[in-house]
Enzyme design. Structure first.
Site, PDB file in Angstrom:
ATOM      1  N   LYS A   1      -3.074  -5.922 -16.012  1.00 34.45           N
ATOM      2  CA  LYS A   1      -3.006  -4.847 -15.022  1.00 34.45           C
ATOM      3  C   LYS A   1      -1.593  -4.264 -14.974  1.00 34.45           C
ATOM      4  O   LYS A   1      -0.621  -4.975 -14.742  1.00 34.45           O
ATOM      5  CB  LYS A   1      -3.378  -5.365 -13.635  1.00 34.45           C
ATOM      6  CG  LYS A   1      -3.279  -4.289 -12.560  1.00 34.45           C
ATOM      7  CD  LYS A   1      -3.858  -4.757 -11.247  1.00 34.45           C
ATOM      8  CE  LYS A   1      -2.823  -5.225 -10.258  1.00 34.45           C
ATOM      9  NZ  LYS A   1      -1.966  -4.166  -9.722  1.00 34.45           N
TER      10      LYS A   1
ATOM     11  N   ASP B   1      -3.498   0.551 -12.949  1.00 31.74           N
ATOM     12  CA  ASP B   1      -3.665   0.572 -11.490  1.00 31.74           C
ATOM     13  C   ASP B   1      -2.791   1.696 -10.925  1.00 31.74           C
ATOM     14  O   ASP B   1      -1.837   1.436 -10.191  1.00 31.74           O
ATOM     15  CB  ASP B   1      -3.256  -0.802 -10.950  1.00 31.74           C
ATOM     16  CG  ASP B   1      -3.581  -0.987  -9.484  1.00 31.74           C
ATOM     17  OD1 ASP B   1      -4.337  -0.165  -8.931  1.00 31.74           O
ATOM     18  OD2 ASP B   1      -3.066  -1.953  -8.893  1.00 31.74           O
TER      19      ASP B   1
ATOM     20  N   LYS C   1      -3.846   4.242  -9.033  1.00 28.46           N
ATOM     21  CA  LYS C   1      -4.331   4.674  -7.709  1.00 28.46           C
ATOM     22  C   LYS C   1      -4.091   6.167  -7.487  1.00 28.46           C
ATOM     23  O   LYS C   1      -3.421   6.569  -6.525  1.00 28.46           O
ATOM     24  CB  LYS C   1      -3.654   3.866  -6.595  1.00 28.46           C
ATOM     25  CG  LYS C   1      -3.951   2.376  -6.621  1.00 28.46           C
ATOM     26  CD  LYS C   1      -3.482   1.731  -5.329  1.00 28.46           C
ATOM     27  CE  LYS C   1      -3.768   0.244  -5.264  1.00 28.46           C
ATOM     28  NZ  LYS C   1      -2.911  -0.574  -6.140  1.00 28.46           N
TER      29      LYS C   1
ATOM     30  N   ASP D   1      -4.774  13.121  -5.683  1.00 23.38           N
ATOM     31  CA  ASP D   1      -4.170  14.461  -5.731  1.00 23.38           C
ATOM     32  C   ASP D   1      -5.316  15.462  -5.828  1.00 23.38           C
ATOM     33  O   ASP D   1      -6.486  15.072  -5.704  1.00 23.38           O
ATOM     34  CB  ASP D   1      -3.210  14.551  -6.936  1.00 23.38           C
ATOM     35  CG  ASP D   1      -2.096  15.578  -6.726  1.00 23.38           C
ATOM     36  OD1 ASP D   1      -2.383  16.674  -6.180  1.00 23.38           O
ATOM     37  OD2 ASP D   1      -0.958  15.296  -7.105  1.00 23.38           O
TER      38      ASP D   1
ATOM     39  N   THR E   1      -5.792  -2.951   1.847  1.00 24.32           N
ATOM     40  CA  THR E   1      -5.865  -4.113   2.753  1.00 24.32           C
ATOM     41  C   THR E   1      -4.677  -4.150   3.717  1.00 24.32           C
ATOM     42  O   THR E   1      -4.707  -4.873   4.711  1.00 24.32           O
ATOM     43  CB  THR E   1      -5.919  -5.432   1.955  1.00 24.32           C
ATOM     44  OG1 THR E   1      -4.957  -5.358   0.914  1.00 24.32           O
ATOM     45  CG2 THR E   1      -7.285  -5.666   1.373  1.00 24.32           C
TER      46      THR E   1
ATOM     47  N   ARG F   1       1.034 -13.345  -9.280  1.00 25.21           N
ATOM     48  CA  ARG F   1       2.117 -14.342  -9.222  1.00 25.21           C
ATOM     49  C   ARG F   1       1.745 -15.770  -9.581  1.00 25.21           C
ATOM     50  O   ARG F   1       2.554 -16.452 -10.228  1.00 25.21           O
ATOM     51  CB  ARG F   1       2.796 -14.265  -7.846  1.00 25.21           C
ATOM     52  CG  ARG F   1       3.621 -12.992  -7.714  1.00 25.21           C
ATOM     53  CD  ARG F   1       3.907 -12.645  -6.279  1.00 25.21           C
ATOM     54  NE  ARG F   1       2.685 -12.235  -5.586  1.00 25.21           N
ATOM     55  CZ  ARG F   1       2.647 -11.891  -4.296  1.00 25.21           C
ATOM     56  NH1 ARG F   1       3.744 -11.920  -3.584  1.00 25.21           N
ATOM     57  NH2 ARG F   1       1.510 -11.518  -3.749  1.00 25.21           N
TER      58      ARG F   1
HETATM   59  O1  C5P Z   1       0.546 -11.697  -7.214  1.00 28.26           O
HETATM   60  P1  C5P Z   1      -0.818 -11.396  -6.663  1.00 28.26           P
HETATM   61  O2  C5P Z   1      -1.905 -12.269  -7.244  1.00 28.26           O
HETATM   62  O3  C5P Z   1      -0.837 -11.371  -5.155  1.00 28.26           O
HETATM   63  O4  C5P Z   1      -1.117  -9.907  -7.174  1.00 28.26           O
HETATM   64  C1  C5P Z   1      -2.218  -9.164  -6.742  1.00 28.26           C
HETATM   65  C2  C5P Z   1      -2.189  -7.797  -7.335  1.00 28.26           C
HETATM   66  O5  C5P Z   1      -3.262  -7.029  -6.790  1.00 28.26           O
HETATM   67  C3  C5P Z   1      -0.914  -7.011  -7.039  1.00 28.26           C
HETATM   68  O6  C5P Z   1      -0.652  -6.199  -8.186  1.00 28.26           O
HETATM   69  C4  C5P Z   1      -1.277  -6.142  -5.867  1.00 28.26           C
HETATM   70  O7  C5P Z   1      -0.578  -4.926  -5.857  1.00 28.26           O
HETATM   71  C5  C5P Z   1      -2.759  -5.884  -6.112  1.00 28.26           C
HETATM   72  N1  C5P Z   1      -3.529  -5.603  -4.905  1.00 28.26           N
HETATM   73  C6  C5P Z   1      -3.598  -6.490  -3.830  1.00 28.26           C
HETATM   74  N2  C5P Z   1      -4.360  -6.188  -2.737  1.00 28.26           N
HETATM   75  C7  C5P Z   1      -5.033  -5.043  -2.680  1.00 28.26           C
HETATM   76  C8  C5P Z   1      -4.985  -4.133  -3.739  1.00 28.26           C
HETATM   77  C9  C5P Z   1      -4.203  -4.460  -4.844  1.00 28.26           C
HETATM   78  O8  C5P Z   1      -2.993  -7.559  -3.876  1.00 28.26           O
HETATM   79  N3  C5P Z   1      -5.793  -4.785  -1.640  1.00 28.26           N
END
Ligand code: C5P
Length: 238
Positions: free
Chosen positions: A31, A58, A60, A63, A122, A213
């Protein structure tokens, strides 16, 4: 079969490339979010193309329809598996995005990437919606926007794994769900509040699990990825 998406939320291109090298044998989807896209987008696209990996841009997008369609055309490249837009951009914008992706994929002879819609972020709560003048809570708005996305022929929506069961019930199993907020048991939640383990998310019916992460910050990203994939494979879907 649910698939794993690894979020390459790292600030240096070299780090992202190292992660791709470490993980590419597992056939996960990578991603590319806003930070890598703006910091080193062109470089990482070329790298992923040279490694023949699949990715999710991603971006998003939100426009006017013409601008989004034009940007979508640029993002449709070999390896692009998923692209996304904000459902709040409206039905016409989503339709324009889906049409542009179909058209461009046909022109360059690749499988048509999926277009997913982001419904309500979220990070947006009930008060924020009220402030924005949107009636109803986050759940209601997410369902309404998901219906709009489905009618615009989006492949599915980005949502919490906690919402998958309801969405599948409303829109059917073919309407796909892509869920961040996944944490293997025993790993740090970071800023994610309502998490599910990989097994729970697969059992709930999620089609694409996004993990960042817990993999990118692990001492051994390949081992963590393999463990998550094993857990996913061992789980029976809802
Ligand atoms: O590091 P982690 O597992 O928290 O990463 C989750 C990924 O999903 C990040 O790139 C974050 O921007 C994305 N994301 C999220 N919650 C959302 C939409 C996207 O954590 N509602």
């Amino acid at each position: 079969m649910a698939q794993l998406i690894v979020a390459l939320d790292v600030d240096a291109a070299e780090h992202a490339e190292r992660l791709i090298d470490q993980l590419y044998e597992t056939d996960v989807i990578f991603k590319i979010g806003l930070e890598p896209l703006y910091a080193y987008g062109e470089r990482i696209f070329k790298y992923m193309e040279s490694r023949d990996v699949r990715f999710f841009v991603d971006a998003k997008l939100h426009d006017i329809p013409r601008t989004v369609a034009a940007a979508m055309r640029v993002l449709v490249r070999p390896g692009a598996h998923i692209l996304n837009v904000h459902a709040l951009g409206g039905a016409e914008m989503m339709q324009a995005a889906v049409e542009a992706v179909h058209e461009r994929a046909g022109e360059i002879g690749i499988a048509v990437p999926y277009v997913f819609a982001v419904t309500i972020l979220t990070s947006i709560g009930a008060e924020d919606l009220n402030e924005l003048g949107l009636q109803g809570g986050p759940g209601e708005n997410a369902i309404r926007l998901a219906a709009l996305a489905r009618d615009a022929r989006c492949a599915g929506v980005v949502c919490s794994a906690h919402e998958v069961a309801d969405l599948k019930q409303f829109f059917g199993a073919d309407f796909l769900t892509l869920t961040p907020g996944i944490r293997p048991a025993g790993t740090a939640h970071g800023d994610q509040k309502r998490v599910m383990t990989p097994a729970q998310a697969v059992a709930a019916g999620s089609d694409y699990l996004v993990v960042g992460r817990p993999i990118t910050e692990a001492a051994d990203p390949l081992q963590v990825t393999r463990d998550i994939l094993d857990e996913m494979r061992a789980t029976v879907r809802a």
